[in-house]
Design an enzyme around this catalytic site. Structure first.
Site, PDB file in Angstrom:
ATOM      1  N   ASN A   1      -1.507  -0.335   7.439  1.00 20.87           N
ATOM      2  CA  ASN A   1      -0.989  -1.679   7.709  1.00 20.87           C
ATOM      3  C   ASN A   1      -0.127  -2.247   6.584  1.00 20.87           C
ATOM      4  OD1 ASN A   1      -2.967  -2.404   5.882  1.00 20.87           O
ATOM      5  ND2 ASN A   1      -4.101  -3.703   7.296  1.00 20.87           N
TER       6      ASN A   1
ATOM      7  N   LYS B   1       0.831  -1.202   0.000  1.00 20.42           N
ATOM      8  CA  LYS B   1       0.000   0.000   0.000  1.00 20.42           C
ATOM      9  C   LYS B   1       0.872   1.262   0.000  1.00 20.42           C
ATOM     10  CE  LYS B   1      -3.753  -2.319   2.490  1.00 20.42           C
ATOM     11  NZ  LYS B   1      -4.556  -2.302   3.735  1.00 20.42           N
TER      12      LYS B   1
ATOM     13  N   TYR C   1     -12.242  -2.753  -3.539  1.00 20.30           N
ATOM     14  CA  TYR C   1     -12.775  -2.812  -2.173  1.00 20.30           C
ATOM     15  C   TYR C   1     -14.302  -2.768  -2.128  1.00 20.30           C
ATOM     16  CZ  TYR C   1      -8.077  -2.216  -0.265  1.00 20.30           C
ATOM     17  OH  TYR C   1      -6.754  -2.398   0.084  1.00 20.30           O
TER      18      TYR C   1
ATOM     19  N   GLU D   1      -9.002 -10.506  -7.851  1.00 21.98           N
ATOM     20  CA  GLU D   1      -8.074  -9.386  -7.688  1.00 21.98           C
ATOM     21  C   GLU D   1      -6.987  -9.399  -8.761  1.00 21.98           C
ATOM     22  OE1 GLU D   1      -8.715  -8.913  -2.868  1.00 21.98           O
ATOM     23  OE2 GLU D   1      -6.914  -9.912  -3.588  1.00 21.98           O
TER      24      GLU D   1
ATOM     25  N   HIS E   1      -1.690  -5.467   1.420  1.00 17.63           N
ATOM     26  CA  HIS E   1      -2.953  -6.183   1.220  1.00 17.63           C
ATOM     27  C   HIS E   1      -2.617  -7.560   0.682  1.00 17.63           C
ATOM     28  CE1 HIS E   1      -6.958  -7.217  -0.307  1.00 17.63           C
ATOM     29  NE2 HIS E   1      -6.304  -7.676  -1.362  1.00 17.63           N
TER      30      HIS E   1
END
Length: 152
Positions: free
Chosen positions: A115, A12, A52, A129, A118
């Protein structure tokens, strides 16, 4: 080699900005996974909303999309034995504070909203994805020279 599968892993914007891409790649390579696709991209709001879409009713959705659109993302496809499950283990728990030391999030993150990465949560979602982020011709098929030393 049974249970060969592919998983989608993305570093990310916070992970890219912090210079963690190489370290994350090393974790997967050192474990024995094979990189079959990678690109640094800023896909835009519509693409991220599609990625998402299962979270679009959550109160944090707008902030998540804004954050994911704030900088480049390193999108990757890794291949190997039980790649989805093992990939999630390498990443650690979604909440970094619940992640074990030695996992990517356990070592490099403190906040759930930052975080670092992904990872696909199921084989079915990995396929979706991968198809969203990569064209079929972007997935490289090659023989890993160390496969005989990694797998029985």
């Amino acid at each position: 080699m049974s249970n060969q599968e592919q998983t989608f892993i993305a570093v990310k914007p916070d992970g890219v900005q912090r210079g963690l891409v190489g370290n994350i790649i090393s974790r997967f390579e050192n474990r024995g996974f094979k990189l079959v696709a990678m690109k640094l991209t800023q896909p835009g709001q519509a693409h991220l909303e599609k990625h998402y879409e299962d979270l679009n009713t959550k109160p944090f959705f707008a902030g998540l999309i804004k954050y994911m659109n704030s900088g480049p993302i390193c999108a990757m496809v890794w291949e190997g034995k039980d790649a989805v499950k093992t990939g999630r283990t390498i990443l650690g728990a979604t909440n970094p504070l619940a992640s074990a030391p030695g996992t990517i999030r356990g070592d490099f993150a403190l906040d759930m909203g930052r975080n670092v990465c992904h990872g696909s949560d199921s084989v079915e979602n990995a396929k979706k994805e991968i198809a969203l982020w990569f064209k079929p011709e972007e997935l490289n098929q090659w023989n890993h020279h160390s496969a005989a030393w990694i797998f029985e």
